[in-house]
Scaffold this motif. Sequence first.
Motif, PDB file in Angstrom:
ATOM      1  N   TYR A 264       0.700  -1.074  -0.328  1.00 55.25           N
ATOM      2  CA  TYR A 264       0.119  -0.056   0.224  1.00 55.25           C
ATOM      3  C   TYR A 264       0.740   1.307   0.123  1.00 55.25           C
ATOM      4  O   TYR A 264       0.660   1.795  -0.641  1.00 55.25           O
ATOM      5  CB  TYR A 264      -0.905   0.034   1.755  1.00 55.25           C
ATOM      6  CG  TYR A 264      -1.620   1.549   1.629  1.00 55.25           C
ATOM      7  CD1 TYR A 264      -2.984   1.544   0.842  1.00 55.25           C
ATOM      8  CD2 TYR A 264      -1.344   2.258   2.089  1.00 55.25           C
ATOM      9  CE1 TYR A 264      -3.405   2.367   0.733  1.00 55.25           C
ATOM     10  CE2 TYR A 264      -2.236   3.014   2.505  1.00 55.25           C
ATOM     11  CZ  TYR A 264      -2.784   3.431   1.835  1.00 55.25           C
ATOM     12  OH  TYR A 264      -3.363   5.180   1.992  1.00 55.25           O
ATOM     13  N   PHE A 265       1.564   1.363   0.797  1.00 54.31           N
ATOM     14  CA  PHE A 265       2.850   2.733   0.655  1.00 54.31           C
ATOM     15  C   PHE A 265       3.614   2.688  -0.277  1.00 54.31           C
ATOM     16  O   PHE A 265       3.901   3.474  -0.812  1.00 54.31           O
ATOM     17  CB  PHE A 265       4.098   2.457   2.030  1.00 54.31           C
ATOM     18  CG  PHE A 265       5.239   3.518   1.974  1.00 54.31           C
ATOM     19  CD1 PHE A 265       4.621   4.335   3.277  1.00 54.31           C
ATOM     20  CD2 PHE A 265       5.890   3.543   1.873  1.00 54.31           C
ATOM     21  CE1 PHE A 265       5.244   4.961   3.312  1.00 54.31           C
ATOM     22  CE2 PHE A 265       6.100   4.613   1.683  1.00 54.31           C
ATOM     23  CZ  PHE A 265       6.604   5.268   2.374  1.00 54.31           C
ATOM     24  N   LEU A 266       4.383   1.423  -1.511  1.00 49.60           N
ATOM     25  CA  LEU A 266       4.639   1.937  -2.027  1.00 49.60           C
ATOM     26  C   LEU A 266       3.658   2.157  -3.533  1.00 49.60           C
ATOM     27  O   LEU A 266       4.200   3.120  -4.085  1.00 49.60           O
ATOM     28  CB  LEU A 266       5.264   0.517  -2.743  1.00 49.60           C
ATOM     29  CG  LEU A 266       6.350   0.168  -1.913  1.00 49.60           C
ATOM     30  CD1 LEU A 266       7.254  -1.431  -1.810  1.00 49.60           C
ATOM     31  CD2 LEU A 266       7.835   0.963  -1.792  1.00 49.60           C
ATOM     32  N   GLU A 267       2.604   1.755  -2.875  1.00 47.81           N
ATOM     33  CA  GLU A 267       1.542   2.418  -4.450  1.00 47.81           C
ATOM     34  C   GLU A 267       1.471   3.765  -4.564  1.00 47.81           C
ATOM     35  O   GLU A 267       0.879   3.986  -4.979  1.00 47.81           O
ATOM     36  CB  GLU A 267       0.354   1.523  -4.525  1.00 47.81           C
ATOM     37  CG  GLU A 267       0.779   0.609  -4.783  1.00 47.81           C
ATOM     38  CD  GLU A 267      -0.286  -0.649  -5.118  1.00 47.81           C
ATOM     39  OE1 GLU A 267      -0.391  -1.632  -5.555  1.00 47.81           O
ATOM     40  OE2 GLU A 267      -1.326  -0.405  -4.604  1.00 47.81           O
ATOM     41  N   LYS A 268       0.933   3.912  -2.736  1.00 48.26           N
ATOM     42  CA  LYS A 268       0.323   5.469  -2.224  1.00 48.26           C
ATOM     43  C   LYS A 268       1.185   6.198  -2.940  1.00 48.26           C
ATOM     44  O   LYS A 268       1.423   7.878  -3.560  1.00 48.26           O
ATOM     45  CB  LYS A 268       0.296   5.313  -1.107  1.00 48.26           C
ATOM     46  CG  LYS A 268      -0.736   6.869  -0.787  1.00 48.26           C
ATOM     47  CD  LYS A 268      -1.278   6.878   0.361  1.00 48.26           C
ATOM     48  CE  LYS A 268      -2.215   7.834   1.009  1.00 48.26           C
ATOM     49  NZ  LYS A 268      -2.150   8.341   2.555  1.00 48.26           N
ATOM     50  N   HIS A 269       3.137   6.023  -2.507  1.00 49.87           N
ATOM     51  CA  HIS A 269       4.118   7.344  -2.611  1.00 49.87           C
ATOM     52  C   HIS A 269       4.703   6.748  -3.960  1.00 49.87           C
ATOM     53  O   HIS A 269       5.856   8.299  -4.050  1.00 49.87           O
ATOM     54  CB  HIS A 269       4.765   7.413  -1.335  1.00 49.87           C
ATOM     55  CG  HIS A 269       4.261   7.395  -0.267  1.00 49.87           C
ATOM     56  ND1 HIS A 269       3.979   9.007   0.318  1.00 49.87           N
ATOM     57  CD2 HIS A 269       3.706   6.522   0.613  1.00 49.87           C
ATOM     58  CE1 HIS A 269       3.074   8.748   1.308  1.00 49.87           C
ATOM     59  NE2 HIS A 269       3.004   7.547   1.349  1.00 49.87           N
ATOM     60  N   GLN A 270       3.909   6.198  -4.886  1.00 44.80           N
ATOM     61  CA  GLN A 270       4.697   6.213  -6.467  1.00 44.80           C
ATOM     62  C   GLN A 270       4.922   7.497  -6.574  1.00 44.80           C
ATOM     63  O   GLN A 270       5.988   7.907  -7.733  1.00 44.80           O
ATOM     64  CB  GLN A 270       4.407   5.401  -7.246  1.00 44.80           C
ATOM     65  CG  GLN A 270       4.741   4.083  -8.020  1.00 44.80           C
ATOM     66  CD  GLN A 270       3.219   3.402  -8.775  1.00 44.80           C
ATOM     67  OE1 GLN A 270       2.313   3.463  -9.014  1.00 44.80           O
ATOM     68  NE2 GLN A 270       3.626   2.359  -8.496  1.00 44.80           N
ATOM     69  N   GLU A 271       4.042   8.683  -7.169  1.00 45.80           N
ATOM     70  CA  GLU A 271       4.387   9.263  -7.517  1.00 45.80           C
ATOM     71  C   GLU A 271       4.982  10.381  -6.714  1.00 45.80           C
ATOM     72  O   GLU A 271       5.663  11.286  -7.241  1.00 45.80           O
ATOM     73  CB  GLU A 271       2.762  10.301  -7.349  1.00 45.80           C
ATOM     74  CG  GLU A 271       1.846  10.208  -9.123  1.00 45.80           C
ATOM     75  CD  GLU A 271       2.711   9.587 -10.006  1.00 45.80           C
ATOM     76  OE1 GLU A 271       3.261  10.694 -10.695  1.00 45.80           O
ATOM     77  OE2 GLU A 271       2.507   8.587 -10.842  1.00 45.80           O
ATOM     78  N   ASN A 272       5.175  10.544  -5.510  1.00 49.21           N
ATOM     79  CA  ASN A 272       5.660  11.743  -4.757  1.00 49.21           C
ATOM     80  C   ASN A 272       7.248  10.968  -4.560  1.00 49.21           C
ATOM     81  O   ASN A 272       8.192  11.880  -3.911  1.00 49.21           O
ATOM     82  CB  ASN A 272       5.453  10.785  -2.869  1.00 49.21           C
ATOM     83  CG  ASN A 272       4.080  11.835  -2.821  1.00 49.21           C
ATOM     84  OD1 ASN A 272       3.624  12.709  -3.557  1.00 49.21           O
ATOM     85  ND2 ASN A 272       3.241  11.590  -1.759  1.00 49.21           N
ATOM     86  N   ILE A 273       7.502   9.977  -5.090  1.00 50.45           N
ATOM     87  CA  ILE A 273       9.398   9.809  -4.823  1.00 50.45           C
ATOM     88  C   ILE A 273       9.705   9.597  -6.727  1.00 50.45           C
ATOM     89  O   ILE A 273      10.557  10.528  -6.967  1.00 50.45           O
ATOM     90  CB  ILE A 273       9.624   7.991  -5.186  1.00 50.45           C
ATOM     91  CG1 ILE A 273      11.179   7.847  -5.131  1.00 50.45           C
ATOM     92  CG2 ILE A 273       9.210   7.183  -5.957  1.00 50.45           C
ATOM     93  CD1 ILE A 273      11.779   8.898  -3.766  1.00 50.45           C
ATOM     94  N   ARG A 274       8.702  10.275  -7.532  1.00 49.08           N
ATOM     95  CA  ARG A 274       9.010  10.644  -9.124  1.00 49.08           C
ATOM     96  C   ARG A 274       8.968  11.580  -9.045  1.00 49.08           C
ATOM     97  O   ARG A 274       9.934  12.398  -9.351  1.00 49.08           O
ATOM     98  CB  ARG A 274       7.985  10.075 -10.052  1.00 49.08           C
ATOM     99  CG  ARG A 274       7.875   8.074 -10.088  1.00 49.08           C
ATOM    100  CD  ARG A 274       7.293   8.169 -11.437  1.00 49.08           C
ATOM    101  NE  ARG A 274       6.562   6.826 -11.934  1.00 49.08           N
ATOM    102  CZ  ARG A 274       5.704   6.489 -11.779  1.00 49.08           C
ATOM    103  NH1 ARG A 274       4.491   6.984 -10.979  1.00 49.08           N
ATOM    104  NH2 ARG A 274       5.466   5.024 -11.904  1.00 49.08           N
ATOM    105  N   SER A 275       7.948  12.382  -8.479  1.00 48.03           N
ATOM    106  CA  SER A 275       8.846  13.485  -8.161  1.00 48.03           C
ATOM    107  C   SER A 275       8.808  14.368  -6.970  1.00 48.03           C
ATOM    108  O   SER A 275       7.780  14.074  -6.300  1.00 48.03           O
ATOM    109  CB  SER A 275       7.540  14.980  -8.735  1.00 48.03           C
ATOM    110  OG  SER A 275       7.111  16.052  -8.626  1.00 48.03           O
TER     111      SER A 275
END
Length: 305
Positions: free
Chosen positions: A11-22
């Motif tokens: 869940y964490f990795l899916e939710k923060h995918q965008e937050n790590i890309r940018s």
Amino acid sequence: MRTDKLDRIKYFLEKHQENIRSCRMCPRACGVDRAKELGECGEGFDPRISSANLHYGEEPPISGTSGSGTIFFTGCNLHCLYCQNFPISQLHRATKTLGTESLADTMLALQKRGAHNINFVTPSHYVYQAVAALGAAVEKGLTIPVVYNTSGYDSLPVIRDLEGIVDIYLPDMKYVFDDIAVEYSCAPDYPRINRSVLLEMYRQTGLEIDADDAGIAKRGLIIRHLVIPGNVENSKEVLKWIAENLSPDIHLALMSQYFPADRAANHPVIGRRLTQEEYDEVIGYADGLGFENGWFQELEAHGGC
Ligand code: SF4
């Protein structure tokens, strides 16, 4: 339990995918693609570490008898003038760059050596990568608790989503005054952000440290505060805030080890060590507020510099 942790990690990795890309993984919210450019933490995408080893100098429920499995990430999202680990945090001295699988294998090697826990040190800017590697490690048999050992300058949404992933929080509470947060750490919002993440950590863990028969922590919260010379009022206000907003029964590590490292060496206020009088005043104040759980470091004798 293992399935729960893996579900939370997914869940964490899916939710923060965008937050790590940018990158918006910490309160600096630089918005950079770390594979191509550096943000304020000065670190790219693949985690760089200065060491991964058994460490015996943490608080007793963390280090125990066999040591804490510390993984020291290089870089930091704070820029403290006096950073006590400045070669690692500000000079970015790394010994290795690790991918997901190699970071997972590093955790498993520490577990095999008898570590009581995996202790991510200064993880705020590498939290996404650390959680990804943790998922791989748990898949391969990592069972020991995870310690999140942080300056306390973290993204509140990130900390919320670490529920069920992190077992033990070990945050700093450095300042309550905005002016010194700016001057010493270049982070005017540190007091506000720090208070919000401490409240969230406390909500997740509660007051008690859940420990095994040998006193080794499995779950809980320990707050650290380093007393800085010339800033006794800040320390008192930190203690007062904890007592009033969390509890005086919280586990508190009061630290006196400050030395004027790096850019603090010639600072007019913090360019010296703490005095016994200053430290005694803070300890007396903590006693008056009723703090009884935790550890008050002794002030070691030192030269006159
Ligand atoms: S982790 Fe680094 S790049 Fe990302 S927001 Fe924080 S300081 Fe910026």
